[in-house]
Design a protein around this motif. Sequence first.
Motif, PDB file in Angstrom:
ATOM      1  N   VAL C 102       0.849  -1.211   0.000  1.00 48.72           N
ATOM      2  CA  VAL C 102       0.000   0.000   0.000  1.00 48.72           C
ATOM      3  C   VAL C 102       0.874   1.246   0.000  1.00 48.72           C
ATOM      4  CG1 VAL C 102      -1.588   1.301   1.438  1.00 48.72           C
ATOM      5  CG2 VAL C 102      -1.951  -1.161   1.087  1.00 48.72           C
ATOM      6  N   LEU C 103       1.958   1.199   0.790  1.00 45.77           N
ATOM      7  CA  LEU C 103       2.837   2.386   0.845  1.00 45.77           C
ATOM      8  C   LEU C 103       3.425   2.679  -0.525  1.00 45.77           C
ATOM      9  CD1 LEU C 103       4.781   2.166   4.258  1.00 45.77           C
ATOM     10  CD2 LEU C 103       3.042   3.812   3.487  1.00 45.77           C
ATOM     11  N   SER C 104       3.851   1.607  -1.223  1.00 44.73           N
ATOM     12  CA  SER C 104       4.495   1.887  -2.519  1.00 44.73           C
ATOM     13  C   SER C 104       3.461   2.424  -3.500  1.00 44.73           C
ATOM     14  CB  SER C 104       5.133   0.590  -3.059  1.00 44.73           C
ATOM     15  OG  SER C 104       4.121  -0.360  -3.316  1.00 44.73           O
ATOM     16  N   THR C 105       2.242   1.841  -3.459  1.00 49.01           N
ATOM     17  CA  THR C 105       1.205   2.389  -4.357  1.00 49.01           C
ATOM     18  C   THR C 105       0.977   3.863  -4.038  1.00 49.01           C
ATOM     19  OG1 THR C 105       0.154   0.237  -4.205  1.00 49.01           O
ATOM     20  CG2 THR C 105      -1.140   2.009  -5.183  1.00 49.01           C
ATOM     21  N   ALA C 106       0.842   4.175  -2.719  1.00 48.78           N
ATOM     22  CA  ALA C 106       0.575   5.579  -2.338  1.00 48.78           C
ATOM     23  C   ALA C 106       1.743   6.457  -2.783  1.00 48.78           C
ATOM     24  CB  ALA C 106       0.395   5.655  -0.824  1.00 48.78           C
ATOM     25  N   GLY C 107       2.982   5.935  -2.605  1.00 47.07           N
ATOM     26  CA  GLY C 107       4.148   6.754  -2.977  1.00 47.07           C
ATOM     27  C   GLY C 107       4.127   7.076  -4.466  1.00 47.07           C
ATOM     28  N   PHE C 108       4.013   6.031  -5.291  1.00 50.41           N
ATOM     29  CA  PHE C 108       4.037   6.286  -6.747  1.00 50.41           C
ATOM     30  C   PHE C 108       2.825   7.113  -7.148  1.00 50.41           C
ATOM     31  CE2 PHE C 108       7.719   4.042  -7.551  1.00 50.41           C
ATOM     32  CZ  PHE C 108       7.701   2.779  -6.996  1.00 50.41           C
ATOM     33  N   GLY C 109       1.673   6.860  -6.477  1.00 48.65           N
ATOM     34  CA  GLY C 109       0.475   7.633  -6.822  1.00 48.65           C
ATOM     35  C   GLY C 109       0.698   9.104  -6.502  1.00 48.65           C
ATOM     36  N   ALA C 110       1.351   9.359  -5.358  1.00 50.46           N
ATOM     37  CA  ALA C 110       1.597  10.762  -4.966  1.00 50.46           C
ATOM     38  C   ALA C 110       2.476  11.438  -6.014  1.00 50.46           C
ATOM     39  CB  ALA C 110       2.279  10.789  -3.607  1.00 50.46           C
ATOM     40  N   VAL C 111       3.492  10.689  -6.459  1.00 49.88           N
ATOM     41  CA  VAL C 111       4.360  11.275  -7.505  1.00 49.88           C
ATOM     42  C   VAL C 111       3.511  11.625  -8.724  1.00 49.88           C
ATOM     43  CG1 VAL C 111       6.107  10.632  -9.187  1.00 49.88           C
ATOM     44  CG2 VAL C 111       6.454  10.110  -6.755  1.00 49.88           C
ATOM     45  N   ALA C 112       2.631  10.704  -9.098  1.00 50.78           N
ATOM     46  CA  ALA C 112       1.819  10.952 -10.312  1.00 50.78           C
ATOM     47  C   ALA C 112       0.948  12.189 -10.106  1.00 50.78           C
ATOM     48  CB  ALA C 112       0.930   9.739 -10.582  1.00 50.78           C
ATOM     49  N   LEU C 113       0.376  12.323  -8.882  1.00 51.91           N
ATOM     50  CA  LEU C 113      -0.541  13.457  -8.659  1.00 51.91           C
ATOM     51  C   LEU C 113       0.235  14.759  -8.526  1.00 51.91           C
ATOM     52  CD1 LEU C 113      -2.971  11.667  -6.166  1.00 51.91           C
ATOM     53  CD2 LEU C 113      -3.469  12.411  -8.498  1.00 51.91           C
TER      54      LEU C 113
ATOM     55  N   VAL D   4      -2.305  11.286 -15.583  1.00 58.15           N
ATOM     56  CA  VAL D   4      -2.371  10.990 -14.136  1.00 58.15           C
ATOM     57  C   VAL D   4      -3.104   9.667 -13.907  1.00 58.15           C
ATOM     58  CG1 VAL D   4      -3.309  11.797 -11.963  1.00 58.15           C
ATOM     59  CG2 VAL D   4      -2.287  13.422 -13.568  1.00 58.15           C
ATOM     60  N   THR D   5      -4.226   9.485 -14.566  1.00 62.56           N
ATOM     61  CA  THR D   5      -4.981   8.244 -14.293  1.00 62.56           C
ATOM     62  C   THR D   5      -4.169   7.017 -14.703  1.00 62.56           C
ATOM     63  OG1 THR D   5      -6.011   8.667 -16.433  1.00 62.56           O
ATOM     64  CG2 THR D   5      -7.291   9.215 -14.474  1.00 62.56           C
ATOM     65  N   VAL D   6      -3.510   7.098 -15.858  1.00 63.86           N
ATOM     66  CA  VAL D   6      -2.747   5.913 -16.296  1.00 63.86           C
ATOM     67  C   VAL D   6      -1.594   5.654 -15.320  1.00 63.86           C
ATOM     68  CG1 VAL D   6      -1.437   4.903 -18.190  1.00 63.86           C
ATOM     69  CG2 VAL D   6      -3.371   6.386 -18.683  1.00 63.86           C
ATOM     70  N   LEU D   7      -0.959   6.762 -14.851  1.00 62.56           N
ATOM     71  CA  LEU D   7       0.134   6.550 -13.885  1.00 62.56           C
ATOM     72  C   LEU D   7      -0.408   5.958 -12.591  1.00 62.56           C
ATOM     73  CD1 LEU D   7       2.410   9.702 -14.370  1.00 62.56           C
ATOM     74  CD2 LEU D   7       2.850   7.335 -15.021  1.00 62.56           C
ATOM     75  N   LEU D   8      -1.632   6.343 -12.207  1.00 64.61           N
ATOM     76  CA  LEU D   8      -2.212   5.734 -10.993  1.00 64.61           C
ATOM     77  C   LEU D   8      -2.411   4.236 -11.195  1.00 64.61           C
ATOM     78  CD1 LEU D   8      -4.807   8.426  -9.790  1.00 64.61           C
ATOM     79  CD2 LEU D   8      -2.661   7.717  -8.730  1.00 64.61           C
ATOM     80  N   VAL D   9      -2.886   3.870 -12.372  1.00 59.16           N
ATOM     81  CA  VAL D   9      -3.075   2.424 -12.620  1.00 59.16           C
ATOM     82  C   VAL D   9      -1.719   1.718 -12.541  1.00 59.16           C
ATOM     83  CG1 VAL D   9      -3.731   0.730 -14.373  1.00 59.16           C
ATOM     84  CG2 VAL D   9      -5.132   2.765 -14.037  1.00 59.16           C
ATOM     85  N   ALA D  10      -0.700   2.388 -13.107  1.00 54.11           N
ATOM     86  CA  ALA D  10       0.643   1.784 -13.048  1.00 54.11           C
ATOM     87  C   ALA D  10       1.077   1.648 -11.586  1.00 54.11           C
ATOM     88  CB  ALA D  10       1.627   2.647 -13.828  1.00 54.11           C
ATOM     89  N   ALA D  44       3.609   2.775 -17.162  1.00 46.51           N
ATOM     90  CA  ALA D  44       3.951   4.180 -16.835  1.00 46.51           C
ATOM     91  C   ALA D  44       4.775   4.785 -17.973  1.00 46.51           C
ATOM     92  CB  ALA D  44       4.727   4.205 -15.524  1.00 46.51           C
ATOM     93  N   ALA D  45       5.750   4.010 -18.476  1.00 44.24           N
ATOM     94  CA  ALA D  45       6.606   4.531 -19.563  1.00 44.24           C
ATOM     95  C   ALA D  45       5.754   4.817 -20.807  1.00 44.24           C
ATOM     96  CB  ALA D  45       7.681   3.499 -19.882  1.00 44.24           C
ATOM     97  N   GLY D  46       4.806   3.909 -21.102  1.00 43.27           N
ATOM     98  CA  GLY D  46       3.947   4.143 -22.270  1.00 43.27           C
ATOM     99  C   GLY D  46       3.117   5.400 -22.105  1.00 43.27           C
ATOM    100  N   ALA D  47       2.604   5.606 -20.881  1.00 46.85           N
ATOM    101  CA  ALA D  47       1.766   6.791 -20.645  1.00 46.85           C
ATOM    102  C   ALA D  47       2.606   8.064 -20.800  1.00 46.85           C
ATOM    103  CB  ALA D  47       1.177   6.710 -19.243  1.00 46.85           C
ATOM    104  N   LEU D  48       3.796   8.069 -20.197  1.00 50.18           N
ATOM    105  CA  LEU D  48       4.631   9.287 -20.288  1.00 50.18           C
ATOM    106  C   LEU D  48       5.018   9.541 -21.750  1.00 50.18           C
ATOM    107  CD1 LEU D  48       6.800   8.773 -17.075  1.00 50.18           C
ATOM    108  CD2 LEU D  48       5.001  10.465 -17.471  1.00 50.18           C
ATOM    109  N   TRP D  49       5.277   8.468 -22.509  1.00 56.41           N
ATOM    110  CA  TRP D  49       5.618   8.680 -23.933  1.00 56.41           C
ATOM    111  C   TRP D  49       4.446   9.324 -24.662  1.00 56.41           C
ATOM    112  CZ3 TRP D  49       3.013   6.436 -28.122  1.00 56.41           C
ATOM    113  CH2 TRP D  49       3.586   6.742 -29.371  1.00 56.41           C
ATOM    114  N   ARG D  50       3.222   8.812 -24.345  1.00 53.25           N
ATOM    115  CA  ARG D  50       2.044   9.283 -25.092  1.00 53.25           C
ATOM    116  C   ARG D  50       1.749  10.744 -24.761  1.00 53.25           C
ATOM    117  NH1 ARG D  50      -1.737  11.699 -26.673  1.00 53.25           N
ATOM    118  NH2 ARG D  50      -3.856  11.037 -27.122  1.00 53.25           N
ATOM    119  N   PHE D  51       1.810  11.092 -23.487  1.00 54.38           N
ATOM    120  CA  PHE D  51       1.265  12.414 -23.112  1.00 54.38           C
ATOM    121  C   PHE D  51       2.331  13.499 -23.033  1.00 54.38           C
ATOM    122  CE2 PHE D  51      -2.997  11.285 -22.673  1.00 54.38           C
ATOM    123  CZ  PHE D  51      -3.091  10.035 -22.093  1.00 54.38           C
ATOM    124  N   THR D  52       3.566  13.098 -22.707  1.00 56.73           N
ATOM    125  CA  THR D  52       4.511  14.206 -22.416  1.00 56.73           C
ATOM    126  C   THR D  52       5.660  14.274 -23.412  1.00 56.73           C
ATOM    127  OG1 THR D  52       5.833  12.746 -21.065  1.00 56.73           O
ATOM    128  CG2 THR D  52       4.079  13.942 -19.942  1.00 56.73           C
TER     129      THR D  52
END
Lengths: 361, 313, 219, 101, 122
Positions: C102-113, D4-10, D44-52
């Motif tokens: 969960v922590l790693s998901t939250a960490g990577f998610g935070a980076v994405a947001l 953002v959504t694709v990176l969240l899925v990743a 994640a790499a595919g999403a960043l390639w597509r959008f940025t």
Amino acid sequence: MAVTRPVPGRLARWAGAAPVPVHVAVGHGGDPVLAQLRADRRVEVVATPRHATVLVVAGHVPEAARTALHATHDQVRAPRATVVVGVEGTMVGIPHAVSVPRTGLVDGLVAVQHDLLAGDRDDPSIGPDDNPVAWQGVGPHGQGGEGMMGGVPWGRPMAMPPVEGRDGLALDRLALRLGPFLAGLPPLLVVDVGLQGDVVEEVAVEPVPADEPPGSMGTDGEDRPSVVITELVALAELLALVGLAGMAVRVARLATGPVTPGDVAGLRRRLDRPLGLRTATDGVGRLDLSGRAGDITARWRAWLDRAAAAAAGDRVPPTGTLDLDALAHELLGMELGAALLSLASLRPQLAAATALPAVAA
Amino acid sequence: MIEVAGAAHPVVGALVVVAVLALGAMAVAVTESVVTAHVAGSPLGSAWSRPWRRAALVLARPQPVTERPDTLLWVLAPAAYVGMAALGLTVLPLGTVWAVADVRTGIVVLGSAEVLAMVAVFLHGWAPNSPLPLVAGYRFVAAGLSFLLLSIFVLIAAALPAESMSFGRIVASQEDGAWNVLRQPLGLPLFLVVALAVSLHGPLDVADAGELAGGTTAEVSGPARLAWGFARRAMLTTYAVATAVVFLAGPAGPLLPGWAWLAVKSLAVVVVLVWIGQRTARVPVERFVRVAWTVLLPLSFLHLAIAGVVTLA
Amino acid sequence: MTGTWVDIAFGVFAVAAAWFGWRVFVTDSMVRATFSLLASFLNVGAILVLLLAEYLGVAMFFMMGVEMTVMAIYMVAFMMNPAGLNPMQMVHQPRVAVVVGVLSTAGFGAVALAADLDTVAIVDPDGTIRALGHELMGSSMLVMQVVGVTLVATMVGAVVLSAASGRFGPADVGSVPPAIVPGDDTTRPGVDVGGDGGGHDHDHGHGGGAHGHDDGGDA
Amino acid sequence: MTVVTVLLVAAVLLGIGTWGVLSQQSFVMIMMGFELAINGVMLAAGALWRFTSGGEPRGQVLVVVAMLVMAVEAAIGFALVVAVSRARRADTTEGIAELRR
Amino acid sequence: MAQSMLGAFLAVATATVVAATAVAGVALWRRPVDPTAVAWSATLPWLGGHEPETHAWNRFHARYYPMTLVLLAFEMEMMFMYPWAVVFAELGTKALVEMAVFLALLSLGVVYLWREGGLAWQ
């Protein structure tokens, strides 16, 4: 409690005209019947009872193989029927078997198939309806298992403990008794195999012990099938195993009629070319048994020689019997398919080994 | 918006694909029956209607049951196998300009259809929980992993002159130049090996082998067996059409409309494949793996080099 | 294909990928676990196609099909209870794992947001495959050749480690593992001094007792 | 479907992979966890390639290299599993406790 | 009728799903899902007449495992060859030489596998 529902009318009419898929349980002297069934266009000899609608018992099945025959009978999916050639059904322990003489065999089979499709016939299974091993509700999870590998999950243990294979990896070994009625196996031969993956790590070859023939049992009075029929039926079985269905029918048709040396020579011309039967048999199943070394190609060529000699009418020495332990030792380390093909390529010799003691003159 | 040459409405495409697979499977079944009857020397008259009667009887028989099967995977296997045959067919041009979905990465789609079909055959061997089908399923994976590279090399060699991975452009590159069967000679035999092996036919039918009591079909009966037979023949249809498209310029040809030419060429390929099947016995798996890696793979390297040089000349 | 259809498709594929990914670790049957991982990969491949990286998406179908078939062979060979006939309990430190997951998901998610990435439209969507080809043959040619050398090293390493016997006879005959403490024979792995045996293996490893020297001989 | 959504899925895939690696005992199941994690990286790499990246081909090369890492890790991982199983008959992490000596 | 790439892939997916569900329907028609619905002796695996002692599902010892590992590595080569095929005609001999080097490198691994006996059943 077989689940059978009568087949819808139009489908039954079309299905009725189909060739009868038949699984042949071959006993002593059953080869001529097998050749006759394979040669006839209205019958299709199939590789497993699951594909069949009718089980045909050809030749004399000794007492020792009765339980295996009943198991084979049950594994034909219901609605099923059994036809015993030339002897009473009850002699083989299958109550509802139909006894058909060899002459009208195929017509009898077509009639039986019509009854099956109309829903008028269905032999009940002989074996138990429920697994004698009580497993339902047993154990912590109610499926008979315990821990990771133990117990009797769904009524059968798992292959344990792991055994070290020839390459040092300790993995599971499947101990299988390949039964007397496996398609293509020489008649009444049981092979005890220890399989790791598809390599044979342990093997023992045991013929089913023959009991003394009561009266004129077996192939309604005919003595041991002639040399030509034994060799050509062995060739037809080998061709069916390696996927040449058309050639197998042609060889079986040759075996049922009169055979001239010219026919056998024509057959050799068709078979003995690089990309034909030899693709499956060159260099496969290399065994040296009592001095005669060779692969499966050498052996089926020997069949053709013996058949040609027998067709020409001159005296052909009987095939020497085999030392089964030496044979088992040779099969060690082979891939399962190659081992089964090697056994099929020794059909005449192994038939002699399991022949009825009184008749093996 | 990436332009795609030929593409149909999804529903029309699905109906066409199912129709072509059904017709193709029937054609393969009739060809097999006639060729077997010819080799056996029996009269050809009844051979034409024999497949329908056999199919009716198989359909009328009861469904398979074993002691503890994995029923989900057992049903998924024929469905996935036919799905992959359909997947392969969608990217092939079926008419002069018409294709269900002539995408830019056509040969990669056909390659992945082949790989996922191998997964389906392994599942068909694994699901019944019975020794002989299990051995047959594992044997097929050994063969499947070995002939996989051949099909990719041959398709890439065909893509070189076309400068694109779409089958429509591969056909276009053959229309002005020579057909690939002539200018890339090694391609057709290698691709026929792949076609036989992926559709479990003839000498490379290691999965439904007779010596293992029918291989993966040892426990199968009734409609499930009909589904598996249909799936094998549908895959042979897809690869016959693919062979016609890649090597015989598919729908291209004078006078007749595109789809008629494709039908004629594909039927010719089916007859050749079934004829090979009835004359050559099954190759042992160990030997096929060794030959595929040590003989056929270097041959496909050579084939690629020839295609490269020919494209540049 | 209007935008809303793409979003719906993306939602379906994303949920399917995550669900199959979770199923991998909870199913009992190893074959079902492996092919649910394959299903997860196929869904990610489909998302890559939606992201207009068409070649990568379809190539993932192809690559992962092969990889998961090979993985299924190894899963069934080296996992106890391969077909899930008994429930699978091969888990240790479950709570720690969940927390870290969960922590790693939250960490990577935070980076994405947190990262404000300015989205740029693809310049030439038609030519992406051709651009990749020119890139590989041009400035990234070094990447390709280094990958080639890496793959050769992987092949040789895999064969050395896994093949039972090579040109010079069986792999484990004659070779004796070095002692952990140089010069002290009792610390040679494979020599069960305390007789405590491996945790889960079912009988002793190769020849126990102190005679470590001919240890490999009786393989 | 934004970056953002694709990176969240990743990120979710990466999390499930990490949970899988840490919670499983058997070598091959741990490798399944790694595969799932790299699956998230590729997405994640595919999403960043597509959008940025505006179609920059080096983005696709990064995804191919991630696939390479997965293939090499799987090949060498399984080879090690075979080697350890042949030498030590252990198929779980507890099986090779002697290394801790 | 030019159509967008995603529309084309929608057609691909529809055709695949329709074909697969049709065959799944046939495979499921009148199929007894519960094995106990049929007589137990009819559900035994076919071995020629005898009953197996154990389940068929076991830790199957696939004997070709070195070949599978080399294939995992060798197959990565396809990822580079597909884009190469698209741009090959434009770049000419430079691309041919480059791919020749790449293929030669990878065939070293296959030669090593064959030389070490990895292709035979272990």
